[in-house]
Motif scaffolding. Sequence first.
Motif, PDB file in Angstrom:
ATOM      1  N   PRO A  55     -28.913 -14.709 -17.911  1.00 31.43           N
ATOM      2  CA  PRO A  55     -29.669 -13.768 -18.747  1.00 31.43           C
ATOM      3  C   PRO A  55     -29.170 -12.333 -18.621  1.00 31.43           C
ATOM      4  N   GLY A  56     -29.406 -11.536 -19.645  1.00 32.27           N
ATOM      5  CA  GLY A  56     -29.055 -10.121 -19.607  1.00 32.27           C
ATOM      6  C   GLY A  56     -29.784  -9.425 -18.471  1.00 32.27           C
ATOM      7  N   ALA A  58     -29.165  -9.660 -15.281  1.00 26.13           N
ATOM      8  CA  ALA A  58     -29.165 -10.380 -13.996  1.00 26.13           C
ATOM      9  C   ALA A  58     -28.162  -9.790 -13.005  1.00 26.13           C
ATOM     10  N   GLY A  59     -27.137  -9.126 -13.546  1.00 26.54           N
ATOM     11  CA  GLY A  59     -26.134  -8.511 -12.684  1.00 26.54           C
ATOM     12  C   GLY A  59     -24.737  -9.094 -12.854  1.00 26.54           C
ATOM     13  N   LYS A  60     -24.501  -9.771 -13.975  1.00 27.88           N
ATOM     14  CA  LYS A  60     -23.200 -10.404 -14.215  1.00 27.88           C
ATOM     15  C   LYS A  60     -22.048  -9.403 -14.199  1.00 27.88           C
ATOM     16  N   THR A  62     -21.906  -6.359 -12.993  1.00 26.32           N
ATOM     17  CA  THR A  62     -21.754  -5.742 -11.671  1.00 26.32           C
ATOM     18  C   THR A  62     -21.007  -6.695 -10.745  1.00 26.32           C
ATOM     19  N   ASP A  84     -20.535  -9.969 -24.607  1.00 28.96           N
ATOM     20  CA  ASP A  84     -21.870  -9.407 -24.421  1.00 28.96           C
ATOM     21  C   ASP A  84     -21.834  -7.973 -24.937  1.00 28.96           C
ATOM     22  N   PHE A  94     -24.907   2.041 -19.602  1.00 27.35           N
ATOM     23  CA  PHE A  94     -25.058   3.430 -19.215  1.00 27.35           C
ATOM     24  C   PHE A  94     -23.852   3.910 -18.409  1.00 27.35           C
ATOM     25  N   ASP A  97     -22.273   2.546 -14.828  1.00 26.95           N
ATOM     26  CA  ASP A  97     -21.464   1.333 -14.837  1.00 26.95           C
ATOM     27  C   ASP A  97     -20.066   1.598 -15.352  1.00 26.95           C
ATOM     28  N   ASP A 196     -31.890  -8.081  -2.744  1.00 23.18           N
ATOM     29  CA  ASP A 196     -32.676  -7.015  -2.108  1.00 23.18           C
ATOM     30  C   ASP A 196     -34.134  -7.078  -2.544  1.00 23.18           C
ATOM     31  N   THR A 227     -26.783 -12.928  -3.657  1.00 26.71           N
ATOM     32  CA  THR A 227     -25.889 -11.764  -3.609  1.00 26.71           C
ATOM     33  C   THR A 227     -26.679 -10.483  -3.855  1.00 26.71           C
ATOM     34  N   MET A 228     -26.074  -9.375  -3.439  1.00 24.64           N
ATOM     35  CA  MET A 228     -26.543  -8.054  -3.861  1.00 24.64           C
ATOM     36  C   MET A 228     -25.320  -7.407  -4.479  1.00 24.64           C
TER      37      MET A 228
HETATM   38  N1  LIG Z   1     -31.595  -4.064  -7.233  1.00 20.18           N
HETATM   39  C1  LIG Z   1     -30.418  -4.517  -7.646  1.00 20.18           C
HETATM   40  N2  LIG Z   1     -29.969  -4.188  -8.857  1.00 20.18           N
HETATM   41  C2  LIG Z   1     -28.781  -4.677  -9.249  1.00 20.18           C
HETATM   42  C3  LIG Z   1     -28.004  -5.519  -8.422  1.00 20.18           C
HETATM   43  N3  LIG Z   1     -26.891  -5.854  -9.081  1.00 20.18           N
HETATM   44  C4  LIG Z   1     -26.955  -5.259 -10.290  1.00 20.18           C
HETATM   45  N4  LIG Z   1     -28.078  -4.539 -10.398  1.00 20.18           N
HETATM   46  C5  LIG Z   1     -28.521  -3.696 -11.522  1.00 20.18           C
HETATM   47  O1  LIG Z   1     -29.044  -4.527 -12.539  1.00 20.18           O
HETATM   48  C6  LIG Z   1     -28.778  -3.946 -13.820  1.00 20.18           C
HETATM   49  C7  LIG Z   1     -28.079  -4.944 -14.705  1.00 20.18           C
HETATM   50  O2  LIG Z   1     -26.800  -5.192 -14.177  1.00 20.18           O
HETATM   51  P1  LIG Z   1     -25.609  -5.756 -15.072  1.00 20.18           P
HETATM   52  O3  LIG Z   1     -24.481  -6.048 -14.142  1.00 20.18           O
HETATM   53  O4  LIG Z   1     -25.341  -4.873 -16.222  1.00 20.18           O
HETATM   54  O5  LIG Z   1     -26.276  -7.111 -15.593  1.00 20.18           O
HETATM   55  P2  LIG Z   1     -25.765  -8.108 -16.747  1.00 20.18           P
HETATM   56  O6  LIG Z   1     -26.533  -7.789 -17.976  1.00 20.18           O
HETATM   57  O7  LIG Z   1     -26.116  -9.479 -16.237  1.00 20.18           O
HETATM   58  O8  LIG Z   1     -24.309  -7.920 -16.902  1.00 20.18           O
HETATM   59  C8  LIG Z   1     -27.966  -2.714 -13.556  1.00 20.18           C
HETATM   60  O9  LIG Z   1     -28.832  -1.615 -13.564  1.00 20.18           O
HETATM   61  C9  LIG Z   1     -27.405  -2.947 -12.177  1.00 20.18           C
HETATM   62  O10 LIG Z   1     -27.120  -1.749 -11.507  1.00 20.18           O
HETATM   63  C10 LIG Z   1     -28.516  -5.821  -7.120  1.00 20.18           C
HETATM   64  O11 LIG Z   1     -27.897  -6.547  -6.317  1.00 20.18           O
HETATM   65  N5  LIG Z   1     -29.726  -5.308  -6.784  1.00 20.18           N
END
Ligand SMILES: Nc1nc2c(ncn2[C@@H]2O[C@H](COP(=O)(O)OP(=O)(O)O)[C@@H](O)[C@H]2O)c(=O)[nH]1
Length: 322
Positions: A55-56, A58-60, A62, A84, A94, A97, A196, A227-228
């Motif tokens: 899902p959007g 989730a942290g993919k 990152t 995406d 933003f 990133d 976290d 993971t974090m």
């Molecule tokens: N608290 C926390 N936030 C995270 C972590 N990893 C990513 N994020 C934040 O979650 C948001 C979405 O991350 P993003 O990588 O863009 O997610 P994507 O839509 O799955 O690609 C961003 O604000 C990231 O900084 C984490 O391990 N812990």
Amino acid sequence: LPSTKSLVDGVLHGDRRAIAKAITVIENDLMEAQRLISMLYAHTGKAHIIGVTGPGGAGKSTLIGKIANELRRRGKTLGVVAVDPTSPFSGGAFLGDRIRMQDLSTDEGVFIRSMAIRNNPGGLARATKDAIRILDASGKDVILIETVGAGQSEVDVAKIAQTIVVVLAPDFGDEIQAIKAGLMEIGDIFVINKADRQNANRAVTAIEAMLELSSKGPSWKPFVIKTMALRGEGVLQLLNKIKEHREYLTEDKSHSRQRRIIEAELTEAIKRKTVDKFLESMRKSGRLDSIVTKILAREINPFTAAERIVSEQLKRLESEGN
Ligand SMILES: Nc1nc2c(ncn2[C@@H]2O[C@H](COP(=O)(O)OP(=O)(O)O)[C@@H](O)[C@H]2O)c(=O)[nH]1
Ligand SMILES: [Mg+2]
């Protein structure tokens, strides 16, 4: 075509501009895409293709950033394809990133591309698969594909990957979305990111329980990792699991995963070709038009008409074959 030939040579030499141009070509021109991929195909099959879906939010992205940095440290070359619109790779996110991704985008060993829905005749999934082929042929060791696991086409794209990593944040919404989108069935490795957060352990247990229920036999057992991504924690463990999965695939001498991917592609190509040829011949002969007239007059309905046409055509093909 001489220009296609030089483009192919450029891609095979790993030339960044040629790769970029080639992807633009396959995005815009279906005929040319076929020609290009036909010429490159023999040079593909070497890269480890890793799908990262979920899902959007989730942290993919990152996580991909961290994986990419680590793989670069190990001297691997890589391609990143993001399907995406909100991905920072496409400049959609933003500023924070985008800045973090910058050391990757100026790195010669990394090629990053985001795929847009516009300009993609034949669909985003087709264009993405072709982009992956181009990067594979260009000699990249690893190709990471980011897709939002929400709709059918995204799951479809994920299926081309040899290793599928499903990324979820620890909340019920993500788990439900993963089930709905069919991600539980396709994941080889599950990541509970944002460890976290306090409910991360609950999410791990929930996903493990679901996987246990759907466990099917002695092959690869999907694995759940916390993971974090933001802090890069758990990334090494994830990479170890990815490597383990790659080894598992290599050891499978029957190449069942690769065969499944190829078979799906071949069937898709046959479908497309058959439908195109079929409809073209019906249009030319005026048969399509005459049936439309009949349907218009309510002499027949479209469904019965389609059934009749197909069996008619099949009979003709069979008699031609004899
Ligand atoms: N608290 C926390 N936030 C995270 C972590 N990893 C990513 N994020 C934040 O979650 C948001 C979405 O991350 P993003 O990588 O863009 O997610 P994507 O839509 O799955 O690609 C961003 O604000 C990231 O900084 C984490 O391990 N812990
Ligand atoms: Mg993203």
